[in-house]
Design an enzyme around this catalytic site. Structure first.
Site, PDB file in Angstrom:
ATOM      1  N   ASP A 152       5.774  -2.604   5.619  1.00  0.00           N
ATOM      2  CA  ASP A 152       5.840  -1.441   4.737  1.00  0.00           C
ATOM      3  C   ASP A 152       5.790  -1.811   3.263  1.00  0.00           C
ATOM      4  O   ASP A 152       5.578  -0.960   2.406  1.00  0.00           O
ATOM      5  CB  ASP A 152       7.172  -0.723   4.979  1.00  0.00           C
ATOM      6  CG  ASP A 152       6.994   0.543   5.781  1.00  0.00           C
ATOM      7  OD1 ASP A 152       5.869   1.062   5.819  1.00  0.00           O
ATOM      8  OD2 ASP A 152       7.984   1.000   6.364  1.00  0.00           O
TER       9      ASP A 152
HETATM   10  C1  GLC Z   1      12.062  -0.425   2.217  1.00  0.00           C
HETATM   11  C2  GLC Z   1      12.443  -1.558   3.148  1.00  0.00           C
HETATM   12  C3  GLC Z   1      11.476  -1.731   4.267  1.00  0.00           C
HETATM   13  C4  GLC Z   1      11.217  -0.420   4.895  1.00  0.00           C
HETATM   14  C5  GLC Z   1      10.741   0.579   3.843  1.00  0.00           C
HETATM   15  C6  GLC Z   1      10.399   1.932   4.399  1.00  0.00           C
HETATM   16  O1  GLC Z   1      10.958  -0.787   1.514  1.00  0.00           O
HETATM   17  O2  GLC Z   1      12.511  -2.748   2.460  1.00  0.00           O
HETATM   18  O3  GLC Z   1      12.002  -2.651   5.196  1.00  0.00           O
HETATM   19  O4  GLC Z   1      10.265  -0.574   5.883  1.00  0.00           O
HETATM   20  O5  GLC Z   1      11.741   0.728   2.895  1.00  0.00           O
HETATM   21  O6  GLC Z   1      11.502   2.674   4.689  1.00  0.00           O
HETATM   22  C1  GLC Z   2      11.436  -1.574   8.322  1.00  0.00           C
HETATM   23  C2  GLC Z   2      10.673  -0.365   8.768  1.00  0.00           C
HETATM   24  C3  GLC Z   2       9.510  -0.731   9.656  1.00  0.00           C
HETATM   25  C4  GLC Z   2       8.671  -1.791   9.003  1.00  0.00           C
HETATM   26  C5  GLC Z   2       9.526  -2.972   8.581  1.00  0.00           C
HETATM   27  C6  GLC Z   2       8.744  -4.014   7.819  1.00  0.00           C
HETATM   28  O1  GLC Z   2      12.086  -2.152   9.392  1.00  0.00           O
HETATM   29  O2  GLC Z   2      11.520   0.515   9.480  1.00  0.00           O
HETATM   30  O3  GLC Z   2       8.709   0.383   9.931  1.00  0.00           O
HETATM   31  O4  GLC Z   2       7.699  -2.183   9.905  1.00  0.00           O
HETATM   32  O5  GLC Z   2      10.566  -2.528   7.764  1.00  0.00           O
HETATM   33  O6  GLC Z   2       8.407  -3.598   6.571  1.00  0.00           O
END
Ligand code: GLC
Ligand code: GLC
Length: 821
Positions: free
Chosen positions: A494
């Site tokens: 993400d």
């Molecule tokens: C924040 C977190 C990430 C997550 C994203 C979306 O960026 O670091 O892990 O996936 O939020 O909620």
């Molecule tokens: C968080 C989010 C997931 C994403 C991950 C890596 O765990 O929930 O959707 O894949 O971060 O960014």
């Protein structure tokens, strides 16, 4: 350093010291009523939705840690007279008074927590749980007097009500300090804020004893400028009989207890949620008094100890059944207890709560993630196939007509979340993996024919199978300059935001897209596409749809060609191409030379298994990314913020996606290692992040040793080895898959249960029980050589291959002997 121990027989983790490095949490409830509970009784409860139906308050990011909970105070009413105890009261759960306890023990089990302690020769045990089928929680207190003389005690309970919408409750004081209302009737405290208007639900707090007093206004109970550690009412020994009218409604009962030497007494408290039909909210109808006809029998029932005992037994049985679907006995205790108890339990919690409410997720944040929910399903489908089916159809209903997906949806409405929108180009592909896992587990092919809407829109229904085909098509219609899938807002990572280019503070990295998105590509999505398309190919073959199979074969081949042409760096798979068309995850990069995701996903998709490239990529992982605390997401870490990379470079090196050990991805490497037949290395990686195996270093790890955390700090952080974001993480599902299906090799397939272990060479074998499509498979694995050659004997007969043919319907159990040589 440890703070407790595993009691595997009782399936509990026993915490023996209250001041754990962080509050160590457990969950109550598994249907509609939920609570978080820490080892010192901190936490809160809610009905279905942690934001919109919050029952009690919790103070995130507060000091001291873990403020707000299910508190009881014990007061020695003779203490003053004898002058022995400096302060006449204490918390039997340590928090909030934090008095020294002579004995302390917290047992977290599946859906319940028991906190036992002793102080001043008074023993207290509180068992907290939510009965199946009910919207209430029970606190069952057992007091024992170990003194030689009679004890003259008072018990005070305390819960702080939340004014329902947790977001509003913690922000909108100009209104909500004037809305609070309660009723006190027959010793029961009812919280009815906003019941007079549009709400048809209320909370109640009941006690099994005749009350010696009560309070419902917080400041009367605590005293002005006092905290939960020193309520003036408890100090003085009598309640204020306050009736909340606005301000901060709480519930507190006061019960006096006389205990002879050796005498024991049970007191039951109930905290519950109740709805009334809209037209029968009040009794009498023209009054403002809550109609209690429906709730009274429930309260009466659970204030009786025998019924509490029965409800607890039923809860234990419920978990016996769920966990009983796979049980293993291997030479490694960390493997056993995670597979048999904690990892499966954690998978159920991610099913229930997605990423909504934990010590690290405030319950007011995000909805259910599309990719998260699909991946979570891999970890619980074997326990609750029916609910997995429902979840899949819900997810597919939010899918876009284009084949894409809303990134999140709201569980209460089951609709896609417009605020976050779509354009995370990996999202739809996970629906294929989840659906295929479901069909493999259940053999329920009919699900593919289910007519499912797109975007919740009437008239758009197609069979689920077409949803899956559109998901692939979505990728194929979005290829970039190298023939690799366009990344969109982000892929699984993400925080790799290649189209964001955000230089405005506070802007969301996930939803801001300042670039057209026609250049940046993801090798990870390419691998995921191949993985998903291969699942679809297997399904097409099973359905004897030759045209589809042919088409898929071609698409797979051309995506593979694109990966080999532009996604292979010589010693590992590249990560992406950015908006300038420049490579990321390559030896050409100064930072971010190698990333874990494409190594795991591309090898899982079968790339490079022959010809040595997969082995080479895994060597690179071992060399550049592996640490003793797990495998880092990428290296070298980004030393500064890069506009063209986005959130990933916003974190200090070693945290989260910027070279943290993002545990979700580690099992991908474990699976990849088993695909090359390397059981030793696979299991070694598995153990590095296995929480039970890290129990010994709890002081460093900090999070609970019984559940996975999302992240462990990477080598670049001064806190290397420290975990964060426990409980609600995709790590749970993927580790469950990696250990049970790849290392232990017990793997549902379309044709039947495959058994092809890839275990450490030092193991002499293992035993397992797996309930699969209604049959109990008793599996005995014996290693007689150092290799991975497998032969199966089913009910005494040798069979070809690794898949046990499906037995005749209603076969209760079959015995499979597996030899590895
Ligand atoms: C924040 C977190 C990430 C997550 C994203 C979306 O960026 O670091 O892990 O996936 O939020 O909620
Ligand atoms: C968080 C989010 C997931 C994403 C991950 C890596 O765990 O929930 O959707 O894949 O971060 O960014």
């Amino acid at each position: 350093m440890r703070y407790g121990f595993f009691d595997d027989i009782n399936r509990e983790y026993v915490i023996t010291q209250p001041d754990t490095p962080l509050p160590w949490m457990n969950y109550l409830g598994c249907e509609n009523y939920f609570g978080l509970i820490s080892n010192t009784a901190g936490g809160y409860s809610f009905y279905k939705d942690a934001r919109l139906r919050r029952i009690s308050r919790y103070r995130y990011n507060n000091t001291p840690l873990d403020t707000g909970g299910r508190y009881l105070y014990i007061r020695d009413n003779d203490a003053g007279k004898k002058g022995k105890i400096s302060r006449p009261y204490w918390s039997p759960t340590w928090m909030p008074t934090r008095d020294t306890l002579d004995e302390y023990e917290c047992r977290h089990g599946q859906g319940y927590t028991v906190i036992k302690s002793k102080a001043h020769k008074i023993e207290s045990q509180i068992r907290y749980f939510v009965p199946l089928g009910e919207n209430l929680e029970i606190w069952e207190l057992t007091l024992t007097n170990h003194r030689k003389s009679a004890a003259n005690l008072s018990v005070f309970s305390a819960i702080e009500f939340c004014l329902w919408d947790a977001q509003d409750d913690s922000t909108n004081y100009q209104r909500n300090l004037s809305t609070g209302q309660v009723e006190i009737a027959d010793g029961v405290i009812y919280h009815k804020t906003e019941y007079r208007e549009r709400r048809n639900h209320f909370a109640y707090f009941a006690c099994s004893e005749k009350l010696d007093g009560y309070d419902t206004q917080r400041e009367t109970f605590l005293g002005q400028y006092r905290g939960w550690d020193s309520p003036v009412v408890v100090e003085k020994g009598f309640s204020g009989e306050s009736v909340a009218y606005g301000w901060q409604p709480i519930g507190s009962h006061h019960v006096k207890v006389q205990l002879n030497p050796g005498q024991q007494k049970k007191i039951i408290f109930l905290l519950g949620y109740q709805e009334n039909p809209k037209d029968r909210k009040f009794d009498p109808p023209d009054s403002q008094t809550i109609n209690k006809k429906k709730v009274k029998p429930i309260i009466t029932r659970y204030l009786r100890p025998a019924n509490v005992e029965d409800a607890f037994d039923a809860l234990r049985l419920h978990w016996d059944n769920l966990l009983g679907r796979i049980q293993v006995t291997t030479p490694d205790e960390h493997t056993n207890r995670m597979v048999n108890i904690w990892n499966a339990y954690q998978c159920m919690m991610t099913f229930n709560l997605s990423r909504s409410a934990s010590y690290f997720e405030s319950g007011i944040g995000r909805g259910m993630g599309f990719r998260d929910s699909n991946q979570d399903l891999l970890g619980f489908v074997h326990m609750i196939p029916d609910r997995a089916r429902e979840r899949l159809l819900d997810l597919a209903t939010t899918q876009l007509k284009s084949g894409g997906a809303f990134h999140q949806y709201q569980p209460l409405t089951k609709e896609g979340n417009n605020e976050v929108g779509s354009g995370f180009n990996d999202d739809p592909l996970w629906l294929i993996l989840a659906t295929s896992a479901y069909v493999k587990e259940t053999g329920d092919w009919a699900i593919l024919d289910e007519l499912v809407r797109y975007e919740n829109e009437r008239g758009t229904e197609t069979p689920l199978l077409e949803h899956l085909q559109r998901a692939l098509q979505y990728t194929l219609e979005r290829l970039g300059p190298h023939g690799l899938p366009l990344i969109g807002r982000a892929d699984w990572n993400d925080c790799l935001n290649l189209n964001c280019f955000s230089d405005t503070p506070g802007q969301s990295f996930q939803t801001t897209m300042n670039k057209e998105g026609k250049v940046a590509e993801s090798v990870m999505i390419a691998g995921l596409f191949i993985l998903a398309a291969k699942e679809m190919f297997a399904i097409a073959n099973y359905l004897e749809d030759e045209d589809q199979a042919k088409k898929l074969k071609k698409e797979i081949a051309s995506m593979e060609a694109a990966v080999w042409k532009s996604g292979w760096d010589g010693a590992w798979f590249r990560r992406a191409y950015d908006d300038f068309g420049k490579v990321l995850g390559s030896k050409k990069n100064k930072e971010g030379k190698i990333f874990i995701e494409p190594q795991g996903i591309c090898i899982m998709a079968g790339l490079g298994l022959r010809g040595g490239k997969a082995a080479k990529a895994l060597e690179s992982v071992s060399k550049h990314l592996a640490t003793r605390h797990g495998i880092m997401l990428q290296q070298p870490a980004f030393s500064e913020y890069y506009l063209h990379l986005g959130e990933i470079s916003s974190y200090p090196p070693g945290y989260k996606e910027n070279a943290g050990i993002f545990c979700h991805t580690n099992p991908w490497i474990v699976i990849a290692e088993t695909m090359l037949g390397r059981g030793d290395r696979a299991h070694d990686y598995y153990l590095r992040i296995n929480p039970s195996n890290r129990e010994e270093i709890s002081g460093l790890h900090k999070c609970e040793p019984y559940v996975y955390s999302q992240m462990i700090a990477g080598r670049d952080a001064p806190t290397h080895g420290e975990a964060k974001n426990s409980w609600l993480t995709g790590t749970a599902a993927w580790n469950f898959v990696a250990i049970t299906q790849s290392i232990l090799g017990i793997k549902p397939t379309l044709e039947g249960l495959e058994i092809s272990p890839c275990i450490p060479t030092s193991w002499t074998g293992f035993d397992a029980v797996r309930v699969f499509r209604g049959t109990r498979y008793e599996i005995q694995v014996v290693r007689i050589g150092k290799g991975n050659k497998i032969s199966l004997v089913v009910e005494g007969k040798h069979i070809h291959g690794k898949v046990v043919p499906l037995p005749r319907k209603r076969t209760k159990s079959i015995f499979v002997k597996v030899t590895i040589r």
